[in-house]
Design an enzyme around this catalytic site. Structure first.
Site, PDB file in Angstrom:
ATOM      1  N   ARG A  46      49.248 -16.377  16.873  1.00 30.32           N
ATOM      2  CA  ARG A  46      47.437 -16.950  15.277  1.00 30.32           C
ATOM      3  C   ARG A  46      48.113 -16.837  14.135  1.00 30.32           C
ATOM      4  NH1 ARG A  46      43.868 -13.697  15.165  1.00 30.32           N
ATOM      5  NH2 ARG A  46      42.948 -13.648  17.491  1.00 30.32           N
ATOM      6  N   TYR A  99      35.040 -39.065   3.547  1.00 32.51           N
ATOM      7  CA  TYR A  99      34.962 -39.921   5.414  1.00 32.51           C
ATOM      8  C   TYR A  99      33.349 -38.699   5.782  1.00 32.51           C
ATOM      9  CZ  TYR A  99      35.689 -38.452  10.618  1.00 32.51           C
ATOM     10  OH  TYR A  99      35.832 -38.594  11.378  1.00 32.51           O
ATOM     11  N   ASP A 171      41.101 -34.669  -1.575  1.00 35.78           N
ATOM     12  CA  ASP A 171      41.334 -35.277  -0.204  1.00 35.78           C
ATOM     13  C   ASP A 171      42.492 -35.774  -0.061  1.00 35.78           C
ATOM     14  OD1 ASP A 171      41.478 -35.989   2.684  1.00 35.78           O
ATOM     15  OD2 ASP A 171      39.578 -35.504   3.129  1.00 35.78           O
ATOM     16  N   LYS A 196      46.902 -38.225  10.496  1.00 35.03           N
ATOM     17  CA  LYS A 196      46.680 -39.534  10.090  1.00 35.03           C
ATOM     18  C   LYS A 196      48.286 -40.208   9.075  1.00 35.03           C
ATOM     19  CE  LYS A 196      42.741 -39.201  10.169  1.00 35.03           C
ATOM     20  NZ  LYS A 196      42.171 -39.133  11.976  1.00 35.03           N
TER      21      LYS A 196
HETATM   22  O1  P1T Z   1      39.524 -36.201  12.110  1.00 36.86           O
HETATM   23  P1  P1T Z   1      40.513 -34.917  11.784  1.00 36.86           P
HETATM   24  O2  P1T Z   1      41.815 -34.651  12.190  1.00 36.86           O
HETATM   25  O3  P1T Z   1      39.316 -33.658  12.190  1.00 36.86           O
HETATM   26  O4  P1T Z   1      40.523 -35.519   9.654  1.00 36.86           O
HETATM   27  C1  P1T Z   1      38.853 -35.363   9.298  1.00 36.86           C
HETATM   28  C2  P1T Z   1      39.615 -36.707   8.287  1.00 36.86           C
HETATM   29  C3  P1T Z   1      39.243 -35.956   6.639  1.00 36.86           C
HETATM   30  N1  P1T Z   1      39.197 -36.550   5.695  1.00 36.86           N
HETATM   31  C4  P1T Z   1      39.628 -37.546   5.621  1.00 36.86           C
HETATM   32  C5  P1T Z   1      40.104 -38.413   4.817  1.00 36.86           C
HETATM   33  C6  P1T Z   1      39.226 -38.533   7.476  1.00 36.86           C
HETATM   34  O5  P1T Z   1      39.703 -39.866   7.297  1.00 36.86           O
HETATM   35  C7  P1T Z   1      38.896 -37.516   8.612  1.00 36.86           C
HETATM   36  C8  P1T Z   1      39.217 -37.999   9.817  1.00 36.86           C
HETATM   37  N2  P1T Z   1      38.786 -39.561   9.337  1.00 36.86           N
HETATM   38  C9  P1T Z   1      39.371 -40.335  10.611  1.00 36.86           C
HETATM   39  C10 P1T Z   1      38.992 -40.055  12.051  1.00 36.86           C
HETATM   40  C11 P1T Z   1      38.703 -41.174  10.128  1.00 36.86           C
HETATM   41  O6  P1T Z   1      38.892 -42.921  11.346  1.00 36.86           O
HETATM   42  O7  P1T Z   1      38.539 -42.116   9.311  1.00 36.86           O
END
Ligand code: P1T
Length: 379
Positions: A46, A99, A171, A196
């Site tokens: 961890r 988001y 972000d 992403k």
């Molecule tokens: O899904 P995750 O890896 O926990 O990330 C969250 C997140 C954070 N910031 C942005 C700009 C994001 O687009 C996302 C996750 N977004 C999607 C799942 C979506 O379809 O927009």
């Protein structure tokens, strides 16, 4: 080194034991110690894992930070940032369009610890200035925003926030460090959903935080270990592998994104196209200045839920799915999917209407994508 060289090599020296050119997946939970207090710098997975640490080193270089830390998801990464920056009695400012999960984290969890949040259009610097308070400790910016693609002037917003003891978090999920580097523009912390573009192949969930300040980095490392939402070795390896082709993929997303945005602009069924690469986008000039590409995310307005539903039911090559940033084109309906947690009235104010469709343009042949959209428009 140049960005493309760093994407492939930074933090990824050949494995010292075998010379493997690809960092191995160190699938272990612990490390043997020679004697009490005598070890090779690795005690428990961890706390330290060589695969994850290679990704963290790589991302620190790409985002121009002093250190990076990888988490089990983008949301876990954001949660760690709130642990770093916020305590009861503090105030935080967040872009009004983010988001939906980010809003949900702040509004449904962090707020209950006594942190007061203001949601403002950070694209409007006068509104941002007016929202700042002496106890504002975090400014959280998404630029471009999900899904409306609003642009915030990161440099000027950072100048405003830094007049008080406030950290600027950006972000950078939609742009990736290939197209935008917020720390160079004055931000203190960059966060990514590595799910992403960084991964790029829709085969893992992860998050990364990159920090400019050494004191913040030390504290975040402590939080990563203490709270424990680490990225697994295999997922770290997948993201590292993805980042090697990040520049090539982003160029392809950008080229296809531009083509699709121009195509959508010509369709009579489309009332509005949100893409910062279009000259009539309100943030186009700023986007050209602080980004080196416009990316592959586009939102467009079809006018009603019935039309959006019918359109989404007819696409075939474009997959109806949440998420974005993979090589394959995904199409979604923000009001009922990614932004369902945002109150309906607020969604309407932001333009996240029931007729809004979002497309994450992949890197397929653009003619095939346009053919699929054309079929869906024809009905
Ligand atoms: O899904 P995750 O890896 O926990 O990330 C969250 C997140 C954070 N910031 C942005 C700009 C994001 O687009 C996302 C996750 N977004 C999607 C799942 C979506 O379809 O927009």
């Amino acid at each position: 080194m140049g960005f493309k060289t760093d994407a492939i090599h930074a933090g990824q020296e050949p494995d010292p034991t075998t010379g493997a050119v690809t960092i191995p997946i160190y699938q272990t939970s612990t490390y043997v110690q020679e004697a009490l207090g005598k070890h090779k710098g690795f005690e428990y997975a961890r706390t330290q894992n060589p695969t994850r640490m290679a990704l963290e080193k790589n991302m620190a270089v790409l985002e121009r930070g002093v250190a990076a830390y990888a988490f089990a998801s983008g949301m876990a990464a954001e949660t760690a940032i709130t642990h770093l920056l916020l305590k009861g009695g503090d105030h935080a400012i967040c872009s009004d369009n983010v988001y939906g999960g980010t809003f949900r984290l702040f509004d449904k969890i962090v707020r209950h610890y006594g942190v007061d949040f203001s949601y403002v259009s950070t694209s409007n610097l006068a509104d941002l200035k007016a929202a700042m308070r002496p106890n504002t400790r975090m400014l959280f910016i998404e630029s471009p925003t999900n899904p409306i693609m609003a642009i915030t002037d990161i440099r000027r917003a950072s100048e405003i926030a830094h007049r008080t003891d406030c950290r600027v978090v950006v972000d950078n999920t939609f742009m990736s460090p290939y197209f935008q580097r917020p720390i160079e523009l004055g931000a203190d912390i960059v966060v990514h959903s590595a799910t992403k573009y960084l991964n790029g192949h829709s085969d893992s969930v992860g998050g990364v935080v990159v920090l400019k300040r050494k004191d913040d980095a030390e504290r975040l490392q402590f939080i990563q270990n203490a709270a424990g939402a680490i990225l697994s070795p295999f997922d770290s390896w997948l993201v590292l592998r993805g980042i090697k082709t990040l520049p090539a993929r982003m160029d392809a997303h950008n080229a296809n994104g531009m083509e699709i945005a121009k195509y959508l602009l010509k369709k009579k069924q489309v009332k509005k196209v949100y893409y910062p690469g279009l000259p009539k986008h309100p943030g186009h000039g700023l986007a050209k200045k602080q980004m080196s590409g416009f990316g592959g995310m586009i939102a467009f307005e079809l006018g009603s839920l019935a039309r959006a539903k019918a359109f989404l039911g007819r696409v075939k090559l474009c997959s109806l799915a949440e998420s974005l940033g993979g090589v394959e084109t995904l199409i979604s309906h923000p009001a009922t999917m990614t932004h369902a947690s945002v109150p309906a009235k607020e969604r309407a104010r932001l333009g996240i209407t029931d007729g809004l469709v979002r497309i994450s343009v992949g890197i397929e042949d653009v003619e095939d994508l346009i053919g699929d959209l054309e079929n869906a428009f024809r009905g």
